[in-house]
Design a protein around this motif. Structure first.
Motif, short mmCIF file in Angstrom:
data_model
loop_
_atom_site.label_atom_id
_atom_site.label_comp_id
_atom_site.label_asym_id
_atom_site.label_seq_id
_atom_site.Cartn_x
_atom_site.Cartn_y
_atom_site.Cartn_z
N UNK A 487 8.93 37.39 -8.04
CA UNK A 487 9.23 35.98 -8.30
C UNK A 487 9.04 35.16 -7.04
N UNK A 488 8.99 33.84 -7.22
CA UNK A 488 8.89 32.89 -6.11
C UNK A 488 10.21 32.16 -5.97
N UNK A 489 10.74 32.12 -4.75
CA UNK A 489 11.98 31.42 -4.46
C UNK A 489 11.72 30.35 -3.41
N UNK A 490 12.52 29.30 -3.41
CA UNK A 490 12.51 28.30 -2.34
C UNK A 490 13.67 28.62 -1.41
N UNK A 491 13.38 28.79 -0.12
CA UNK A 491 14.43 29.07 0.86
C UNK A 491 14.38 28.00 1.96
N UNK A 492 15.54 27.70 2.52
CA UNK A 492 15.61 26.69 3.58
C UNK A 492 16.09 27.27 4.91
N UNK A 496 12.11 26.51 6.29
CA UNK A 496 11.75 26.11 4.93
C UNK A 496 10.50 26.87 4.50
N UNK A 497 10.60 27.56 3.37
CA UNK A 497 9.48 28.40 2.93
C UNK A 497 9.56 28.67 1.44
N UNK A 498 8.43 29.09 0.88
CA UNK A 498 8.41 29.69 -0.45
C UNK A 498 8.36 31.20 -0.25
N UNK A 499 9.34 31.89 -0.77
CA UNK A 499 9.40 33.34 -0.64
C UNK A 499 8.70 33.94 -1.84
N UNK A 500 7.52 34.51 -1.59
CA UNK A 500 6.66 35.00 -2.66
C UNK A 500 6.81 36.51 -2.77
N UNK A 502 9.24 38.30 -2.02
CA UNK A 502 9.90 38.81 -0.82
C UNK A 502 9.24 38.46 0.49
N UNK A 503 8.02 37.89 0.46
CA UNK A 503 7.28 37.56 1.68
C UNK A 503 7.28 36.04 1.86
N UNK A 504 7.83 35.52 2.97
CA UNK A 504 7.91 34.06 3.13
C UNK A 504 6.58 33.44 3.50
N UNK A 505 6.29 32.29 2.90
CA UNK A 505 5.17 31.45 3.31
C UNK A 505 5.75 30.10 3.70
N UNK A 506 5.76 29.75 4.99
CA UNK A 506 6.38 28.50 5.44
C UNK A 506 5.77 27.28 4.76
N UNK A 511 0.06 18.78 10.42
CA UNK A 511 -0.52 18.89 11.75
C UNK A 511 0.46 19.23 12.87
N UNK A 512 1.60 19.84 12.59
CA UNK A 512 2.54 20.14 13.67
C UNK A 512 2.96 21.59 13.70
N UNK A 513 2.85 22.33 12.60
CA UNK A 513 3.37 23.68 12.55
C UNK A 513 4.87 23.72 12.35
N UNK A 514 5.51 22.54 12.19
CA UNK A 514 6.92 22.49 11.85
C UNK A 514 7.06 22.74 10.35
N UNK A 515 8.27 23.06 9.89
CA UNK A 515 8.48 23.32 8.46
C UNK A 515 9.47 22.31 7.90
N UNK A 516 9.09 21.67 6.80
CA UNK A 516 9.94 20.67 6.15
C UNK A 516 9.71 20.70 4.65
N UNK A 517 10.72 20.32 3.89
CA UNK A 517 10.55 20.15 2.45
C UNK A 517 9.61 18.98 2.18
N UNK A 518 8.83 19.02 1.10
CA UNK A 518 7.95 17.89 0.78
C UNK A 518 8.76 16.62 0.57
N UNK A 519 8.22 15.49 1.05
CA UNK A 519 8.87 14.20 0.83
C UNK A 519 8.61 13.73 -0.59
#
Length: 618
Positions: A487-492, A496-500, A502-506, A511-519
């Motif tokens: 399954x896919x989970x949203x983790x903060x 902040x990532x989608x855990x696919x 069990x494997x996180x994808x930030x 253009x910054x490499x920072x992680x944030x929830x979509x506005x």
């Protein structure tokens, strides 16, 4: 009309951008350039290149004016072929030849296409480049602790600065410390280790960043931690041995995925001066030009951290990353000792290097007074050579043997090690210096205290990339001993990532490499492989680019608010605007879950499974 104005303008822009790339990295468009191409770093870059930025703006305005003047009269219909045929030929030549426009085309358009090609790799290919492929899974790594390890990265401080004939008295403390150390004299930057995040990765992972890690749109919007995630890093080995891992930086970790990388390496405590709350920044006087604190303050705080870690009754790794010697002219407080070359005015860059050297000497002296010192290895290294835009580059180029500074204190009999090495060799070398016993193998890196395979020095070149990427594809994915939930989970947390499965994808920002929830108006899309591994990602405020991204036909994840492209593309725009939508497109159809709290969203990867959490579905 030779080339239309709307074509000529981007060609001029590419020329300017490639010039900036050469200033930064001494090469055409590359990851050194793309990872610095962001609003996050523009505010720092302008402060160092005011004249260059002014000249660039003037050049563009003058070019626009000139193009407009010569194109103010439309070409006659009868002369269409005469006027435009040379333009088309010129454009093709500009893109095909080694011009700025051609370099941009190859780096940002052709490179991602080449990356998708399937290349057959044989054992001979691995042997040719010294790349090991019999690497154990990180879950099977066993390690026995050795000594504590303190690792110091000196920003852009290479061996050229140790030359007393060119820079007399610049780094007296480093000179003195190297007399009691194990010194590695022949350490060079790896191919993608010529900039800070690349050097940090290579020195701790034991191999270089590749195109697979940087498969976002422009190479500057995040590093995919799922690539090669079954390979154990140097901090990962220490974690297996029971070490506590602490990282401290003078500036910020919200740059080029630094925090993501450190988290995946296993650091327990990633700390950065710029990321501290206002009250902490005010207390310590964090007013550094580069967004954090001066190196002298970092070393003072680091000494206190060393003392605190020594009371944990467990081995530890303490990593410090400085910033003051950053090109073009460093950063230094108005008060303090100045450094000037004989007969010249004081140099801000050399003053910054001199003060960092003084602070390093004080830091080492403080550590030596602690009881834990007798069981600690201190390793000092340059992160990379000085960049081409450094104000001292004309002096550094006089050194025909530019190398990284690298030495270990408290590591036994002082000696000089002349074995040729690259940045990725530091991971196994550090483990051996600390006396950590382990069963891991690094893809490229080998200890410089032994007799490493000389072929590994070619394992990071462009010709070897397909071989390394074949290994990384094979070493990416899921734990062989842990069960996945499909399954896919949203983790903060920790980012902040989608855990696919069990494997996180930030969820990387622009253009910054920072992680944030979509506005409210943003959508994040992730393309999945048949094995449900993240292979490409895209963040946009418009539905059209996301729809284009979906046209590939592969399984794709969408995540965003109902008020943005996710609502438009899934047909759920009528939902409350603050609701988040998590969707999978497969075979042209969407499966979705949605709700106001993203961390509650769970979406099965397979259609025949039911959600593991109470969310609305469609």
């Amino acid at each position: 009309m030779i080339v239309p104005g709307f074509v000529l303008f981007p060609l001029l822009l590419f020329t300017i951008l490639e010039g900036i790339s050469w200033i930064i990295s001494s090469k055409s468009f590359s990851y050194e350039f793309s990872l610095h191409l962001s609003i996050n770093t523009l505010r720092y870059g302008i402060s160092g290149y005011e004249w260059a930025v002014t000249a660039m703006v003037f050049y563009l305005l003058a070019s626009i004016t000139t193009i407009g003047y010569f194109n103010r009269f439309p070409a006659s219909s009868g002369g269409w072929m005469v006027s435009r045929l040379p333009g088309f030929i010129s454009l093709i030549l500009l893109l095909a030849l080694p011009t700025p426009s051609g370099a941009a085309l190859r780096f940002w358009v052709l490179r991602p296409v080449e990356q998708k090609k399937e290349i057959v790799v044989t054992n001979k290919d691995f042997q040719r480049f010294g790349i090991k492929h019999n690497i154990p899974d990180r879950d099977t790594i066993k390690a026995i602790p050795g000594k504590n390890l303190v690792l110091v990265y000196l920003e852009s401080t290479e061996n050229s600065y140790l030359d007393e004939t060119r820079f007399p008295g610049l780094m007296p403390n480093t000179q003195a410390l190297m007399k009691e150390a194990v010194v590695f004299e022949e350490l060079q930057p790896s191919t993608n280790g010529g900039f800070t995040i690349g050097a940090l990765f290579a020195s701790q992972a034991g191999y270089d960043l590749t195109d697979l890690h940087l498969s976002g749109r422009f190479g500057n919007d995040g590093i995919n931690p799922a690539v090669g995630n079954r390979i154990c890093s140097m901090p990962g080995v220490l974690k297996k041995a029971g070490y506590f891992l602490s990282f401290m930086a003078s500036n910020s970790l919200n740059f080029a995925s630094t925090k993501v990388i450190l988290t995946e390496f296993g650091y327990d405590e990633p700390w950065a001066a710029e990321d501290q709350p206002p009250e902490i920044r005010q207390y310590y006087g964090f007013t550094g030009e580069w967004g954090g604190c001066r190196d002298s303050m970092l070393f003072r705080i680091g000494a206190k951290k060393f003392q605190a870690l020594s009371k944990l009754h467990q081995p530890f790794l303490l990593t410090l990353m400085t910033i003051d010697a950053h090109h073009p002219d460093g950063a230094a407080n108005p008060t303090g000792p100045l450094y000037a070359l004989p007969g010249e005015e004081p140099s801000q860059l050399l003053t910054a290097i001199h003060r960092t050297d003084l602070a390093l000497g004080e830091f080492v002296a403080q550590l030596k007074r602690q009881p834990a010192w007798k069981n600690t290895i201190l390793f000092v290294m340059s992160d990379h050579l000085a960049m081409n835009g450094a104000s001292t580059i004309h002096l550094l180029r006089e050194n025909p043997h530019r190398r990284l500074i690298a030495f270990a204190l408290n590591a036994g009999t002082p000696r000089r090690v002349s074995v040729p090495g690259k940045t990725f060799d530091l991971a196994p070398t550090l483990l051996e210096l600390a006396g950590v016993q382990h069963n891991t193998i690094f893809p490229l890196g080998e200890s410089l205290l032994g007799q490493p395979n000389p072929r590994r020095l070619y394992g990071d070149i462009e010709l070897a990339q397909p071989v390394m990427m074949a290994l990384l594809r094979n070493k990416s994915g899921y734990s062989p001993i842990e069960e996945q939930d499909k399954a896919v989970h949203v983790v903060t947390t920790p980012y902040v990532a989608l855990k696919i499965d069990g494997v996180p994808m930030p969820i990387f920002s622009y253009y910054t490499g920072n992680t944030t929830l979509p506005s409210a108006k943003e959508c994040y899309a992730i393309r999945l492989s048949p094995e449900n591994q993240a292979i490409q990602w895209h963040r946009s405020k418009r539905a059209a680019p996301v729809a284009t991204f979906l046209e590939d036909g592969q399984k794709t994840l969408l995540f965003g608010k109902a008020s943005g492209p996710a609502g438009v593309l899934t047909g759920l725009s009528e939902l409350p605007p603050d609701d988040y939508i998590l969707a999978i497109q497969e075979n042209g159809k969407f499966r979705t879950v949605h709700g106001p709290r993203p961390e509650t969203l769970v979406l099965p990867l397979a259609q025949d499974r039911t959600p593991a959490a109470p969310t609305e579905s469609r």
